[in-house]
Scaffold this motif. Sequence first.
Motif, PDB file in Angstrom:
ATOM      1  N   ARG A  45     -11.507  25.390 -28.454  1.00  0.00           N
ATOM      2  CA  ARG A  45     -11.124  26.795 -28.286  1.00  0.00           C
ATOM      3  C   ARG A  45     -10.245  27.183 -29.476  1.00  0.00           C
ATOM      4  O   ARG A  45      -9.501  26.363 -30.015  1.00  0.00           O
ATOM      5  CB  ARG A  45     -10.366  27.022 -26.972  1.00  0.00           C
ATOM      6  CG  ARG A  45      -9.014  26.393 -26.905  1.00  0.00           C
ATOM      7  CD  ARG A  45      -8.129  27.050 -25.829  1.00  0.00           C
ATOM      8  NE  ARG A  45      -8.707  26.998 -24.513  1.00  0.00           N
ATOM      9  CZ  ARG A  45      -8.589  25.972 -23.662  1.00  0.00           C
ATOM     10  NH1 ARG A  45      -7.937  24.881 -24.049  1.00  0.00           N
ATOM     11  NH2 ARG A  45      -9.109  26.005 -22.475  1.00  0.00           N
ATOM     12  N   THR A  46     -10.334  28.446 -29.865  1.00  0.00           N
ATOM     13  CA  THR A  46      -9.471  28.972 -30.910  1.00  0.00           C
ATOM     14  C   THR A  46      -8.274  29.650 -30.261  1.00  0.00           C
ATOM     15  O   THR A  46      -8.426  30.580 -29.457  1.00  0.00           O
ATOM     16  CB  THR A  46     -10.218  29.978 -31.797  1.00  0.00           C
ATOM     17  OG1 THR A  46     -11.342  29.327 -32.398  1.00  0.00           O
ATOM     18  CG2 THR A  46      -9.315  30.510 -32.899  1.00  0.00           C
ATOM     19  N   ASN A  47      -7.067  29.178 -30.561  1.00  0.00           N
ATOM     20  CA  ASN A  47      -5.845  29.710 -29.973  1.00  0.00           C
ATOM     21  C   ASN A  47      -5.397  30.975 -30.715  1.00  0.00           C
ATOM     22  O   ASN A  47      -5.912  31.311 -31.785  1.00  0.00           O
ATOM     23  CB  ASN A  47      -4.746  28.643 -30.013  1.00  0.00           C
ATOM     24  CG  ASN A  47      -5.176  27.375 -29.296  1.00  0.00           C
ATOM     25  OD1 ASN A  47      -5.714  27.424 -28.198  1.00  0.00           O
ATOM     26  ND2 ASN A  47      -4.961  26.229 -29.920  1.00  0.00           N
ATOM     27  N   THR A  48      -4.431  31.674 -30.145  1.00  0.00           N
ATOM     28  CA  THR A  48      -3.974  32.931 -30.740  1.00  0.00           C
ATOM     29  C   THR A  48      -3.347  32.727 -32.105  1.00  0.00           C
ATOM     30  O   THR A  48      -3.325  33.646 -32.929  1.00  0.00           O
ATOM     31  CB  THR A  48      -2.967  33.623 -29.806  1.00  0.00           C
ATOM     32  OG1 THR A  48      -1.898  32.701 -29.516  1.00  0.00           O
ATOM     33  CG2 THR A  48      -3.632  34.048 -28.506  1.00  0.00           C
ATOM     34  N   ASP A  49      -2.830  31.525 -32.387  1.00  0.00           N
ATOM     35  CA  ASP A  49      -2.255  31.254 -33.704  1.00  0.00           C
ATOM     36  C   ASP A  49      -3.300  30.700 -34.675  1.00  0.00           C
ATOM     37  O   ASP A  49      -2.964  30.194 -35.738  1.00  0.00           O
ATOM     38  CB  ASP A  49      -1.083  30.275 -33.586  1.00  0.00           C
ATOM     39  CG  ASP A  49      -1.524  28.930 -33.008  1.00  0.00           C
ATOM     40  OD1 ASP A  49      -2.731  28.766 -32.701  1.00  0.00           O
ATOM     41  OD2 ASP A  49      -0.667  28.041 -32.859  1.00  0.00           O
ATOM     42  N   SER A  53      -7.898  23.732 -30.155  1.00  0.00           N
ATOM     43  CA  SER A  53      -7.565  22.662 -29.213  1.00  0.00           C
ATOM     44  C   SER A  53      -8.816  22.355 -28.398  1.00  0.00           C
ATOM     45  O   SER A  53      -9.670  23.222 -28.197  1.00  0.00           O
ATOM     46  CB  SER A  53      -6.407  23.073 -28.296  1.00  0.00           C
ATOM     47  OG  SER A  53      -6.712  24.258 -27.605  1.00  0.00           O
ATOM     48  N   PRO A  54      -8.958  21.120 -27.902  1.00  0.00           N
ATOM     49  CA  PRO A  54     -10.181  20.750 -27.185  1.00  0.00           C
ATOM     50  C   PRO A  54     -10.257  21.368 -25.793  1.00  0.00           C
ATOM     51  O   PRO A  54      -9.250  21.552 -25.120  1.00  0.00           O
ATOM     52  CB  PRO A  54     -10.077  19.224 -27.101  1.00  0.00           C
ATOM     53  CG  PRO A  54      -8.619  18.943 -27.156  1.00  0.00           C
ATOM     54  CD  PRO A  54      -8.036  19.984 -28.056  1.00  0.00           C
ATOM     55  N   VAL A  55     -11.463  21.727 -25.397  1.00  0.00           N
ATOM     56  CA  VAL A  55     -11.752  22.176 -24.032  1.00  0.00           C
ATOM     57  C   VAL A  55     -12.545  21.093 -23.297  1.00  0.00           C
ATOM     58  O   VAL A  55     -12.260  20.751 -22.163  1.00  0.00           O
ATOM     59  CB  VAL A  55     -12.552  23.490 -24.042  1.00  0.00           C
ATOM     60  CG1 VAL A  55     -12.912  23.915 -22.623  1.00  0.00           C
ATOM     61  CG2 VAL A  55     -11.773  24.584 -24.745  1.00  0.00           C
ATOM     62  N   LEU A  56     -13.553  20.558 -23.969  1.00  0.00           N
ATOM     63  CA  LEU A  56     -14.427  19.541 -23.392  1.00  0.00           C
ATOM     64  C   LEU A  56     -14.685  18.478 -24.437  1.00  0.00           C
ATOM     65  O   LEU A  56     -14.948  18.799 -25.606  1.00  0.00           O
ATOM     66  CB  LEU A  56     -15.755  20.162 -22.949  1.00  0.00           C
ATOM     67  CG  LEU A  56     -16.878  19.209 -22.533  1.00  0.00           C
ATOM     68  CD1 LEU A  56     -16.504  18.484 -21.251  1.00  0.00           C
ATOM     69  CD2 LEU A  56     -18.176  19.962 -22.359  1.00  0.00           C
ATOM     70  N   LEU A  57     -14.592  17.233 -24.035  1.00  0.00           N
ATOM     71  CA  LEU A  57     -14.865  16.113 -24.945  1.00  0.00           C
ATOM     72  C   LEU A  57     -15.831  15.159 -24.262  1.00  0.00           C
ATOM     73  O   LEU A  57     -15.637  14.794 -23.107  1.00  0.00           O
ATOM     74  CB  LEU A  57     -13.569  15.392 -25.314  1.00  0.00           C
ATOM     75  CG  LEU A  57     -13.668  14.215 -26.290  1.00  0.00           C
ATOM     76  CD1 LEU A  57     -12.410  14.131 -27.131  1.00  0.00           C
ATOM     77  CD2 LEU A  57     -13.883  12.894 -25.545  1.00  0.00           C
ATOM     78  N   ASP A  74      -6.969  21.817 -20.198  1.00  0.00           N
ATOM     79  CA  ASP A  74      -6.565  23.195 -19.927  1.00  0.00           C
ATOM     80  C   ASP A  74      -6.098  23.853 -21.229  1.00  0.00           C
ATOM     81  O   ASP A  74      -6.197  23.285 -22.319  1.00  0.00           O
ATOM     82  CB  ASP A  74      -5.489  23.251 -18.838  1.00  0.00           C
ATOM     83  CG  ASP A  74      -4.159  22.648 -19.272  1.00  0.00           C
ATOM     84  OD1 ASP A  74      -4.003  22.297 -20.464  1.00  0.00           O
ATOM     85  OD2 ASP A  74      -3.265  22.518 -18.418  1.00  0.00           O
ATOM     86  N   GLY A  75      -5.564  25.081 -21.095  1.00  0.00           N
ATOM     87  CA  GLY A  75      -5.154  25.836 -22.265  1.00  0.00           C
ATOM     88  C   GLY A  75      -3.976  25.262 -23.009  1.00  0.00           C
ATOM     89  O   GLY A  75      -3.645  25.723 -24.113  1.00  0.00           O
ATOM     90  N   TYR A  76      -3.305  24.263 -22.444  1.00  0.00           N
ATOM     91  CA  TYR A  76      -2.147  23.635 -23.085  1.00  0.00           C
ATOM     92  C   TYR A  76      -2.437  22.196 -23.487  1.00  0.00           C
ATOM     93  O   TYR A  76      -1.525  21.399 -23.680  1.00  0.00           O
ATOM     94  CB  TYR A  76      -0.935  23.703 -22.157  1.00  0.00           C
ATOM     95  CG  TYR A  76      -0.499  25.121 -21.877  1.00  0.00           C
ATOM     96  CD1 TYR A  76       0.411  25.773 -22.695  1.00  0.00           C
ATOM     97  CD2 TYR A  76      -1.041  25.818 -20.800  1.00  0.00           C
ATOM     98  CE1 TYR A  76       0.789  27.086 -22.447  1.00  0.00           C
ATOM     99  CE2 TYR A  76      -0.664  27.134 -20.551  1.00  0.00           C
ATOM    100  CZ  TYR A  76       0.249  27.763 -21.364  1.00  0.00           C
ATOM    101  OH  TYR A  76       0.606  29.064 -21.125  1.00  0.00           O
ATOM    102  N   SER A  77      -3.732  21.882 -23.576  1.00  0.00           N
ATOM    103  CA  SER A  77      -4.194  20.547 -23.988  1.00  0.00           C
ATOM    104  C   SER A  77      -3.826  19.452 -22.996  1.00  0.00           C
ATOM    105  O   SER A  77      -3.756  18.276 -23.361  1.00  0.00           O
ATOM    106  CB  SER A  77      -3.663  20.186 -25.391  1.00  0.00           C
ATOM    107  OG  SER A  77      -4.157  21.096 -26.346  1.00  0.00           O
ATOM    108  N   HIS A  78      -3.575  19.830 -21.735  1.00  0.00           N
ATOM    109  CA  HIS A  78      -3.382  18.819 -20.692  1.00  0.00           C
ATOM    110  C   HIS A  78      -4.752  18.359 -20.197  1.00  0.00           C
ATOM    111  O   HIS A  78      -5.619  19.188 -19.912  1.00  0.00           O
ATOM    112  CB  HIS A  78      -2.593  19.395 -19.499  1.00  0.00           C
ATOM    113  CG  HIS A  78      -1.241  19.906 -19.877  1.00  0.00           C
ATOM    114  ND1 HIS A  78      -0.727  21.083 -19.376  1.00  0.00           N
ATOM    115  CD2 HIS A  78      -0.294  19.409 -20.697  1.00  0.00           C
ATOM    116  CE1 HIS A  78       0.477  21.286 -19.872  1.00  0.00           C
ATOM    117  NE2 HIS A  78       0.762  20.277 -20.679  1.00  0.00           N
TER     118      HIS A  78
END
Length: 209
Positions: A45-49, A53-57, A74-78
């Motif tokens: 995913r492309t973050n606002t900055d 970061s990965p969504v699916l691996l 998730d959106g925080y790389s957890h």
Amino acid sequence: MMPQLPEDIIDRLNQMESRLKALSTAVNTRPALNQVAGGQFTVLRTNTDQSTSPVLLMGGSDPKVTRPVIRIFDGYSHEIFADDILTGGLARPWLQMLPPTDQNQVRWPQTTSGTFTMIAQSFNPMWQPRMRLTMYTRASSGATGQVKVLVDGTQFGPTVTAGTTYDFTGALPGAIQTNFSKTVAVEIHAMATGGTVYAQPVMMHGMQT
């Protein structure tokens, strides 16, 4: 009169035929898109900055592993989901398991009421369309009675005679499409004649269709 054709039209047609054959060969021999053959497949995913970061691996390079791992973030790389690459099954999330329950029936939820009354209740999010619930029931010496289960006010499964085991798997009330993650109330109701009726849940979990 025949229209004039470029002198190299035959060469162009031959080149086009060769390219079509090469393209057809590539399409028919490339690996299936639903397989991971070596290496690693990642969805980012492309973050606002503007970082990623990965969504699916999918994949992995551990020599002990013979099958690709699947990980979701998730959106925080957890890491919120992963399969166990060594034995199969889930690695994450850790799912809640019912703790050991008291086997002394005098400490179980109970009633002496001659009409159905609620003796136990829990609240659970609805993640799956079906549920299995297993429960021990007892009656004191000389007593008779019945036990049933309600989910959001709707009876779930049969009414059983106290002294028998309640074990039922069935659809939860309401459609999963509209009730997904909604909190539902699970209630045990019992009635007794001439003594006390007891009930103790020992297993409850969601299931797929």
